[in-house]
Motif scaffolding. Structure first.
Motif, PDB file in Angstrom:
ATOM      1  N   GLU A 106      36.327  38.280  28.284  1.00  0.00           N
ATOM      2  CA  GLU A 106      36.771  37.489  27.132  1.00  0.00           C
ATOM      3  C   GLU A 106      37.107  38.372  25.937  1.00  0.00           C
ATOM      4  O   GLU A 106      38.046  38.092  25.191  1.00  0.00           O
ATOM      5  N   GLN A 107      36.348  39.450  25.745  1.00  0.00           N
ATOM      6  CA  GLN A 107      36.605  40.337  24.614  1.00  0.00           C
ATOM      7  C   GLN A 107      37.782  41.271  24.876  1.00  0.00           C
ATOM      8  O   GLN A 107      38.182  42.016  23.986  1.00  0.00           O
ATOM      9  N   ARG A 108      38.321  41.226  26.067  1.00  0.00           N
ATOM     10  CA  ARG A 108      39.445  42.093  26.418  1.00  0.00           C
ATOM     11  C   ARG A 108      40.704  41.308  26.779  1.00  0.00           C
ATOM     12  O   ARG A 108      41.613  41.823  27.415  1.00  0.00           O
ATOM     13  N   GLY A 109      40.733  40.042  26.379  1.00  0.00           N
ATOM     14  CA  GLY A 109      41.958  39.257  26.496  1.00  0.00           C
ATOM     15  C   GLY A 109      42.099  38.444  27.763  1.00  0.00           C
ATOM     16  O   GLY A 109      43.174  37.880  28.001  1.00  0.00           O
ATOM     17  N   PHE A 110      41.042  38.358  28.590  1.00  0.00           N
ATOM     18  CA  PHE A 110      41.162  37.647  29.856  1.00  0.00           C
ATOM     19  C   PHE A 110      39.953  36.755  30.121  1.00  0.00           C
ATOM     20  O   PHE A 110      38.862  36.989  29.606  1.00  0.00           O
ATOM     21  N   HIS A 111      40.182  35.754  30.964  1.00  0.00           N
ATOM     22  CA  HIS A 111      39.110  34.875  31.437  1.00  0.00           C
ATOM     23  C   HIS A 111      39.134  34.905  32.958  1.00  0.00           C
ATOM     24  O   HIS A 111      40.138  34.539  33.582  1.00  0.00           O
ATOM     25  N   LEU A 112      38.050  35.373  33.567  1.00  0.00           N
ATOM     26  CA  LEU A 112      37.970  35.451  35.018  1.00  0.00           C
ATOM     27  C   LEU A 112      37.688  34.056  35.564  1.00  0.00           C
ATOM     28  O   LEU A 112      36.634  33.476  35.306  1.00  0.00           O
ATOM     29  N   THR A 113      38.631  33.525  36.348  1.00  0.00           N
ATOM     30  CA  THR A 113      38.544  32.131  36.788  1.00  0.00           C
ATOM     31  C   THR A 113      38.167  31.979  38.256  1.00  0.00           C
ATOM     32  O   THR A 113      37.715  30.896  38.653  1.00  0.00           O
ATOM     33  N   ALA A 114      38.369  33.030  39.073  1.00  0.00           N
ATOM     34  CA  ALA A 114      38.071  32.897  40.499  1.00  0.00           C
ATOM     35  C   ALA A 114      37.932  34.266  41.147  1.00  0.00           C
ATOM     36  O   ALA A 114      38.511  35.251  40.678  1.00  0.00           O
ATOM     37  N   ILE A 115      37.159  34.304  42.233  1.00  0.00           N
ATOM     38  CA  ILE A 115      36.986  35.511  43.051  1.00  0.00           C
ATOM     39  C   ILE A 115      37.281  35.127  44.498  1.00  0.00           C
ATOM     40  O   ILE A 115      36.799  34.105  44.987  1.00  0.00           O
ATOM     41  N   PHE A 116      38.063  35.965  45.185  1.00  0.00           N
ATOM     42  CA  PHE A 116      38.452  35.679  46.564  1.00  0.00           C
ATOM     43  C   PHE A 116      38.056  36.825  47.484  1.00  0.00           C
ATOM     44  O   PHE A 116      38.064  37.999  47.088  1.00  0.00           O
ATOM     45  N   ASP A 117      37.736  36.473  48.730  1.00  0.00           N
ATOM     46  CA  ASP A 117      37.460  37.477  49.756  1.00  0.00           C
ATOM     47  C   ASP A 117      37.793  36.866  51.113  1.00  0.00           C
ATOM     48  O   ASP A 117      37.792  35.631  51.267  1.00  0.00           O
ATOM     49  N   GLN A 120      33.898  36.248  56.005  1.00  0.00           N
ATOM     50  CA  GLN A 120      33.207  34.966  56.100  1.00  0.00           C
ATOM     51  C   GLN A 120      31.773  35.040  55.585  1.00  0.00           C
ATOM     52  O   GLN A 120      31.238  34.054  55.079  1.00  0.00           O
ATOM     53  N   ASP A 121      31.129  36.209  55.716  1.00  0.00           N
ATOM     54  CA  ASP A 121      29.746  36.322  55.252  1.00  0.00           C
ATOM     55  C   ASP A 121      29.644  36.470  53.735  1.00  0.00           C
ATOM     56  O   ASP A 121      28.549  36.399  53.166  1.00  0.00           O
ATOM     57  N   VAL A 122      30.780  36.671  53.087  1.00  0.00           N
ATOM     58  CA  VAL A 122      30.810  36.802  51.624  1.00  0.00           C
ATOM     59  C   VAL A 122      31.246  35.500  50.965  1.00  0.00           C
ATOM     60  O   VAL A 122      30.783  35.151  49.871  1.00  0.00           O
ATOM     61  N   ILE A 123      32.147  34.793  51.619  1.00  0.00           N
ATOM     62  CA  ILE A 123      32.651  33.524  51.077  1.00  0.00           C
ATOM     63  C   ILE A 123      31.484  32.564  50.838  1.00  0.00           C
ATOM     64  O   ILE A 123      30.610  32.403  51.676  1.00  0.00           O
ATOM     65  N   GLY A 124      31.474  31.961  49.644  1.00  0.00           N
ATOM     66  CA  GLY A 124      30.407  31.028  49.283  1.00  0.00           C
ATOM     67  C   GLY A 124      29.279  31.654  48.495  1.00  0.00           C
ATOM     68  O   GLY A 124      28.461  30.936  47.914  1.00  0.00           O
ATOM     69  N   GLN A 125      29.219  32.992  48.457  1.00  0.00           N
ATOM     70  CA  GLN A 125      28.187  33.657  47.671  1.00  0.00           C
ATOM     71  C   GLN A 125      28.511  33.548  46.179  1.00  0.00           C
ATOM     72  O   GLN A 125      29.672  33.429  45.788  1.00  0.00           O
ATOM     73  N   ARG A 126      27.472  33.608  45.368  1.00  0.00           N
ATOM     74  CA  ARG A 126      27.648  33.581  43.919  1.00  0.00           C
ATOM     75  C   ARG A 126      27.806  34.993  43.387  1.00  0.00           C
ATOM     76  O   ARG A 126      27.054  35.905  43.762  1.00  0.00           O
ATOM     77  N   VAL A 127      28.771  35.192  42.523  1.00  0.00           N
ATOM     78  CA  VAL A 127      28.951  36.439  41.789  1.00  0.00           C
ATOM     79  C   VAL A 127      29.057  36.058  40.319  1.00  0.00           C
ATOM     80  O   VAL A 127      30.066  35.501  39.884  1.00  0.00           O
ATOM     81  N   GLY A 128      28.021  36.331  39.573  1.00  0.00           N
ATOM     82  CA  GLY A 128      27.990  35.859  38.191  1.00  0.00           C
ATOM     83  C   GLY A 128      28.018  34.345  38.160  1.00  0.00           C
ATOM     84  O   GLY A 128      27.229  33.680  38.837  1.00  0.00           O
ATOM     85  N   ASP A 129      28.964  33.783  37.412  1.00  0.00           N
ATOM     86  CA  ASP A 129      29.081  32.330  37.291  1.00  0.00           C
ATOM     87  C   ASP A 129      30.042  31.735  38.305  1.00  0.00           C
ATOM     88  O   ASP A 129      30.311  30.520  38.264  1.00  0.00           O
ATOM     89  N   LEU A 130      30.592  32.553  39.200  1.00  0.00           N
ATOM     90  CA  LEU A 130      31.619  32.083  40.125  1.00  0.00           C
ATOM     91  C   LEU A 130      31.146  32.135  41.573  1.00  0.00           C
ATOM     92  O   LEU A 130      30.293  32.954  41.928  1.00  0.00           O
ATOM     93  N   THR A 131      31.728  31.293  42.392  1.00  0.00           N
ATOM     94  CA  THR A 131      31.484  31.296  43.832  1.00  0.00           C
ATOM     95  C   THR A 131      32.686  31.931  44.518  1.00  0.00           C
ATOM     96  O   THR A 131      33.836  31.586  44.200  1.00  0.00           O
ATOM     97  N   VAL A 132      32.441  32.856  45.426  1.00  0.00           N
ATOM     98  CA  VAL A 132      33.535  33.535  46.120  1.00  0.00           C
ATOM     99  C   VAL A 132      34.282  32.538  47.001  1.00  0.00           C
ATOM    100  O   VAL A 132      33.685  31.844  47.827  1.00  0.00           O
ATOM    101  N   SER A 133      35.596  32.486  46.809  1.00  0.00           N
ATOM    102  CA  SER A 133      36.452  31.567  47.563  1.00  0.00           C
ATOM    103  C   SER A 133      37.113  32.273  48.740  1.00  0.00           C
ATOM    104  O   SER A 133      37.271  33.494  48.747  1.00  0.00           O
ATOM    105  N   ASP A 134      37.522  31.474  49.710  1.00  0.00           N
ATOM    106  CA  ASP A 134      38.210  31.982  50.896  1.00  0.00           C
ATOM    107  C   ASP A 134      39.638  32.384  50.533  1.00  0.00           C
ATOM    108  O   ASP A 134      40.348  31.629  49.851  1.00  0.00           O
ATOM    109  N   MET A 135      40.066  33.562  50.984  1.00  0.00           N
ATOM    110  CA  MET A 135      41.436  34.005  50.730  1.00  0.00           C
ATOM    111  C   MET A 135      42.464  33.013  51.257  1.00  0.00           C
ATOM    112  O   MET A 135      43.598  32.966  50.780  1.00  0.00           O
ATOM    113  N   ALA A 136      42.075  32.194  52.222  1.00  0.00           N
ATOM    114  CA  ALA A 136      42.995  31.196  52.767  1.00  0.00           C
ATOM    115  C   ALA A 136      43.411  30.172  51.716  1.00  0.00           C
ATOM    116  O   ALA A 136      44.437  29.500  51.859  1.00  0.00           O
TER     117      ALA A 136
END
Length: 210
Positions: A106-117, A120-136
């Motif tokens: 936020e202090q550098r001009g951006f808002h991180l809205t999603a994380i993708f991978d 399958q063992d990573v999808i659904g995990q929490r990273v900070g305030d976000l849940t890792v989404s499927d690249m599909a």
């Protein structure tokens, strides 16, 4: 204030450093600073600092210096920090997680809205305030939310395919931590290719030739 594309990338790359040091001065309660004082802090010449700032109109007065808060705010506007853009992160490995968890977007001009991978063992995990989404689901997310920036934290052999998918989804701005250099085959993209290994090798040279 100048917005000319003629301003060199070297000048633009120094602006975040000015912003960071001015932020430190603000926290210390410093009200006014001269180009000479800035040069001592930054390790640049006073002339270089004045030339850089004059590219955007100049903000000081001879014999008076710069008002720290005003200059900090003006450089923030030049960098676009007052206009928050949405970003997504591709690759939730160790580097991707570190960036997502520890960088204040936020202090550098951006808002991180999603994380993708794709793992399958990573999808659904929490990273900070976000849940890792499927690249599909990447294309559908981009269609609905229209992020402006993609942060690439994927292996070299996966980078090109991801870049093509992201470009086809309307993203043309990349902060790239893969070893694949975006830009050679991607005209029209705005790219920061970050090679951490290059920085370490530069440090090796300087240490061994000091």
């Amino acid at each position: 204030m100048s917005r000319s594309n003629d301003i060199s990338l070297a000048v633009i790359r120094r602006l975040p450093r000015y912003y960071r040091f001015l932020d430190e001065l603000l926290k210390k309660g410093v009200v006014r600073v001269s180009s000479g004082e800035l040069s001592a802090i930054l390790g640049l010449t006073a002339s270089q600092i004045r030339q850089d700032l004059n590219c955007f109109g100049g903000f000081g007065q001879q014999g008076y210096g710069y008002l720290v808060e005003q200059l900090h705010d003006e450089i923030g506007k030049i960098l676009g920090l007052d206009r928050i853009a949405d970003a997504i992160l591709i690759g939730a490995g160790n580097l991707g997680r570190a960036i997502a968890n520890h960088l204040d977007f936020e202090q550098r001009g951006f808002h991180l809205t999603a994380i993708f991978d794709a793992a399958q063992d990573v999808i659904g995990q929490r990273v900070g305030d976000l849940t890792v989404s499927d690249m599909a689901t990447l294309e559908e997310f981009c269609r609905l939310h229209k992020p402006s920036l993609a942060i690439l934290c994927v292996p070299y052999d996966a980078a090109k395919a991801n870049v093509d998918r992201l470009k086809n989804s309307g993203i043309h701005v990349f902060w790239n931590f893969s070893h694949y250099d975006i830009g050679v085959d991607d005209p029209g993209c705005i790219v920061e290719n970050v090679h951490l290994g290059d920085s370490l090798m530069t440090l090796s040279y300087r240490m061994k030739n000091a």
